[in-house]
Design an enzyme around this catalytic site. Sequence first.
Site, PDB file in Angstrom:
ATOM      1  N   GLY A   1      12.928  18.067  13.305  1.00 18.97           N
ATOM      2  CA  GLY A   1      13.602  19.649  11.937  1.00 18.97           C
ATOM      3  C   GLY A   1      14.040  20.477  13.402  1.00 18.97           C
ATOM      4  O   GLY A   1      14.526  21.431  13.022  1.00 18.97           O
TER       5      GLY A   1
ATOM      6  N   VAL B   1      16.832  18.573   7.221  1.00 18.27           N
ATOM      7  CA  VAL B   1      15.572  17.438   8.145  1.00 18.27           C
ATOM      8  C   VAL B   1      16.447  16.444   8.989  1.00 18.27           C
ATOM      9  O   VAL B   1      17.229  15.822   8.737  1.00 18.27           O
ATOM     10  CB  VAL B   1      14.897  16.713   6.547  1.00 18.27           C
ATOM     11  CG1 VAL B   1      13.901  15.946   7.335  1.00 18.27           C
ATOM     12  CG2 VAL B   1      14.530  17.407   5.388  1.00 18.27           C
ATOM     13  N   CYS B   2      15.959  16.281   9.797  1.00 18.46           N
ATOM     14  CA  CYS B   2      16.198  15.078  10.852  1.00 18.46           C
ATOM     15  C   CYS B   2      14.326  14.700  11.378  1.00 18.46           C
ATOM     16  O   CYS B   2      13.141  15.127  11.164  1.00 18.46           O
ATOM     17  CB  CYS B   2      17.153  16.091  12.283  1.00 18.46           C
ATOM     18  SG  CYS B   2      15.910  17.199  12.809  1.00 18.46           S
ATOM     19  N   GLY B   3      14.842  14.098  12.673  1.00 14.77           N
ATOM     20  CA  GLY B   3      12.834  13.980  13.075  1.00 14.77           C
ATOM     21  C   GLY B   3      12.364  14.586  13.472  1.00 14.77           C
ATOM     22  O   GLY B   3      11.287  14.922  13.470  1.00 14.77           O
TER      23      GLY B   3
ATOM     24  N   SER C   1      10.803  14.522   9.573  1.00  7.50           N
ATOM     25  CA  SER C   1      10.353  13.472   8.610  1.00  7.50           C
ATOM     26  C   SER C   1       9.356  13.076   9.664  1.00  7.50           C
ATOM     27  O   SER C   1       8.907  11.908   9.169  1.00  7.50           O
ATOM     28  CB  SER C   1      11.938  12.032   9.026  1.00  7.50           C
ATOM     29  OG  SER C   1      12.037  12.307  10.013  1.00  7.50           O
TER      30      SER C   1
END
Length: 163
Positions: free
Chosen positions: A68, A64-66, A108
């Site tokens: 994806g 998960v990152c800001g 996210s």
Amino acid sequence: MKIAIGSDHNAFQLKETIKGFLADTEHEVVDFGCHSEDAVDYPDVAFEVSEAVSEGKVERGILVCGTGIGVCISANKYPGIRAALAHDVYSAERAQLSNNAQILTLGSQIIGSEAAKKVVEAYLNVSWAEGSKRKVDKIIEKEQQFVSQNYKEAVAGNNCSVN
């Protein structure tokens, strides 16, 4: 199932939510960080999760990152890894059913925690049925061609630079 999970600092809270959700299931979770909201570079975490998946230390991974996107691109640079970005149940199921994606990526800032839980559940509750085996085999074959060549030669032939 043993699952690797990881995020950058922007997605720390969603990673923790997903980790808690998975703890309530039969899945074993291995957390590769980050472990706080302190800044961390998403490629570092994505590479660690990809390595664990590639080496068979875990069966699947969730990154998960800001958006994806960054973790998806990073994970897909690791030889043998197929990572798929999904923000809906259908795409999460197809990531596994059609593409045998070992890693699911999420953003996210794109998906809420309740929807993320449903997407993760959908991804983990299906297994590859080899329905698109011919297509996945083509991807693997092309990747093996590039991996077996000298990397700098392959990149130079595409007018890209390598540092």
